[in-house]
Design an enzyme around this catalytic site. Structure first.
Site, PDB file in Angstrom:
ATOM      1  N   ASP A 175      44.892  32.994  47.443  1.00 31.93           N
ATOM      2  CA  ASP A 175      44.735  33.193  46.001  1.00 31.93           C
ATOM      3  C   ASP A 175      45.417  32.037  45.272  1.00 31.93           C
ATOM      4  OD1 ASP A 175      44.881  33.907  43.369  1.00 31.93           O
ATOM      5  OD2 ASP A 175      45.602  35.939  43.708  1.00 31.93           O
ATOM      6  N   LYS A 219      42.014  30.833  36.091  1.00 31.77           N
ATOM      7  CA  LYS A 219      42.895  30.311  35.038  1.00 31.77           C
ATOM      8  C   LYS A 219      42.510  28.899  34.579  1.00 31.77           C
ATOM      9  CE  LYS A 219      46.838  33.248  36.131  1.00 31.77           C
ATOM     10  NZ  LYS A 219      47.328  34.047  35.036  1.00 31.77           N
ATOM     11  N   PHE A 246      50.787  39.619  43.270  1.00 32.09           N
ATOM     12  CA  PHE A 246      50.124  39.954  42.001  1.00 32.09           C
ATOM     13  C   PHE A 246      48.783  39.246  41.969  1.00 32.09           C
ATOM     14  CE2 PHE A 246      48.813  39.400  37.624  1.00 32.09           C
ATOM     15  CZ  PHE A 246      48.936  40.692  37.167  1.00 32.09           C
TER      16      PHE A 246
HETATM   17  C1  LIG Z   1      47.867  34.744  41.690  1.00 29.41           C
HETATM   18  C2  LIG Z   1      47.038  35.453  40.666  1.00 29.41           C
HETATM   19  N1  LIG Z   1      45.843  35.977  41.013  1.00 29.41           N
HETATM   20  C3  LIG Z   1      45.068  36.617  40.128  1.00 29.41           C
HETATM   21  C4  LIG Z   1      45.469  36.787  38.821  1.00 29.41           C
HETATM   22  C5  LIG Z   1      44.607  37.541  37.847  1.00 29.41           C
HETATM   23  O1  LIG Z   1      43.986  36.667  36.959  1.00 29.41           O
HETATM   24  P1  LIG Z   1      43.332  37.258  35.631  1.00 29.41           P
HETATM   25  O2  LIG Z   1      44.437  37.704  34.743  1.00 29.41           O
HETATM   26  O3  LIG Z   1      42.547  36.101  35.063  1.00 29.41           O
HETATM   27  O4  LIG Z   1      42.444  38.382  36.037  1.00 29.41           O
HETATM   28  C6  LIG Z   1      46.709  36.275  38.412  1.00 29.41           C
HETATM   29  C7  LIG Z   1      47.183  36.435  37.021  1.00 29.41           C
HETATM   30  O5  LIG Z   1      48.290  36.145  36.650  1.00 29.41           O
HETATM   31  C8  LIG Z   1      47.515  35.585  39.356  1.00 29.41           C
HETATM   32  O6  LIG Z   1      48.719  35.091  39.020  1.00 29.41           O
END
Ligand SMILES: Cc1ncc(COP(=O)(O)O)c(C=O)c1O
Length: 417
Positions: free
Chosen positions: A240, A269, A153
């Site tokens: 990520d 985040k 995700f």
């Molecule tokens: C591992 C990971 N990458 C990217 C994102 C996307 O972040 P955003 O919601 O700030 O676009 C999330 C969101 O939960 C995430 O858990």
């Protein structure tokens, strides 16, 4: 559905109902939030519109590592509000360069690019990797592939949906962005065999622990081996760390647990401590050199307010011992949960690193997931499931032993409906 049925076993006040009914009437119904309404938040806690207090172990999907409204970050923001908030990247500002220097020196890279949301961080990393693949690795035009894992995700843009194997993410959103191959997460052979047969791989992009997939912790061997494969096949490793980074797992970056360093690391985040969307991609000159004026950007990316915010947000984590606290409190919660749920078939596979904790429940041996989550909520603990059987627990990194015990006790008590 009648409102009585909608609220089910929850006793909700008229005030709560008022906001939820308005939400149901006017808001796009693209989430299924808990049936309570937050009015205030501080540190590890939130209060609803009736003044009831909850320990927040959802933390805006892992964004509140420093707790809600951390005073140091708030004060930095207030200070900067007397100067300048937004210039756009067509002008230099006196804050961005400071943030870039801080980010690169903190994480041991040569360059950074700041964006807003986590998903933009992912998009940015993929764009950089693709351009590197064409201009440095010399992959034929439009043939670059990114290998990504099942149950990943990284957000909800068309490209993120294009690389997801979760029907909730992609159903009826096509046509999709090509250039992704989805392989099983913790399966080194699958990645190796793809690299052997496919000379057009630009990058492998992975979460070091899959968050929304259900806090899936890979075997210790996965990342070192993937790093080795990337080096052997001249492929970039994109990690990520949007959810796992910044102390959440008991290290500043989760990849440190595995002793690897990504070519491109994505942060988001908690990079702002919950004050605004800030993300960043970090890498070295050999990769970043492919980006030229006009190749990428965002109006708000790298704005002066975000720049001072992210420096302070990281300093709070480092200077207040939050990484160490996450490790200690995480170990404590995991070990006590394991110990206390022995012989309780409702709880399965308690796992995690630091304060990034997951477990499965077996609805045949206790309450349904929705009832379990609601019972925790009624008892003052906010947690959520990321998948039908998988629960994630991710409080702020400020929690103490008493709060860790409260989390463990509430989870166990809520299973005895
Ligand atoms: C591992 C990971 N990458 C990217 C994102 C996307 O972040 P955003 O919601 O700030 O676009 C999330 C969101 O939960 C995430 O858990």
């Amino acid at each position: 559905m009648s409102m009585k049925r909608f609220f089910g076993r929850l006793h909700v006040s008229e005030e709560t109902k008022k906001y939820i009914e308005k939400d149901l009437k006017y808001n796009c119904q693209n989430y299924g939030p808990l049936k309570m309404v937050i009015a205030k938040a501080r540190g590890s806690y939130v209060w609803d519109v009736d003044g009831k207090k909850y320990l927040d172990a959802i933390s805006a999907y892992g964004a509140m590592n420093q707790g809600h409204l951390h005073p140091r970050i708030k004060n930095k923001i207030i200070e900067q509000l007397d100067y300048c908030t937004l210039t756009g990247r067509g002008l230099h500002n006196n804050r961005l360069a400071e943030a870039s220097e801080f980010l690169t020196s903190t994480f041991g890279y040569q360059r950074s690019i700041m964006m807003n949301t986590g998903v933009e961080g992912g998009e940015t990393a993929i764009k950089i990797a693709r351009r590197w693949a064409y201009e440095v690795k010399k992959i034929p035009d439009n043939k670059a592939d990114v290998l990504i894992a099942s149950r990943n995700f990284w957000g909800r843009t068309i490209t993120a949906c294009s690389s997801s194997d979760d029907p909730e993410r992609f159903t009826n959103f096509g046509p999709f962005t090509p250039g992704f191959k989805i392989l099983p997460y913790d399966n080194i052979e699958a990645f190796e065999s793809e690299l052997k047969s496919n000379p057009n791989v630009a990058a492998i992009m992975l979460e070091p622990i899959q968050g929304e997939g259900g806090v899936i912790v890979p075997s210790d061997a996965l990342f070192p081996k993937i790093r080795q494969l990337c080096d052997s096949y001249n492929v970039l490793l994109i990690v990520d760390e949007v959810q796992t980074g910044l102390g959440r797992t008991g290290k500043l970056l989760c990849q440190e647990h595995y002793g690897v360093k990504a070519d491109l690391t994505i942060l988001g985040k908690a990079l702002s401590g919950g004050f605004m969307p800030i993300s960043a991609v970090l890498g070295n000159d050999s990769v970043f050199k492919v980006m030229k004026p006009g190749s990428h950007g965002s109006t708000y990316g790298g704005n002066p307010l975000a720049s001072v915010t992210c420096i302070e947000a990281i300093k709070v984590i480092q200077e207040e011992g939050l990484v160490e606290n996450a490790r200690r409190m995480g170990d404590l919660i995991i070990s006590r949960l394991k110990e206390r749920t022995k012989g309780m078939p409702y709880f399965k596979d308690i796992r995690g690193k630091g304060l990034f904790i997951g477990f499965d429940i077996d609805e045949n041996c206790g309450p349904k997931m929705e009832d379990f989550i609601e019972e925790n909520c009624m008892r003052g603990l906010l947690i959520k499931n990321t998948k039908p059987t998988k629960v994630k627990v991710a409080p702020s990194l400020l929690i103490n032993e008493r709060e860790a015990d409260f989390i463990v006790n509430t989870i166990i008590d809520s299973s005895k409906l």
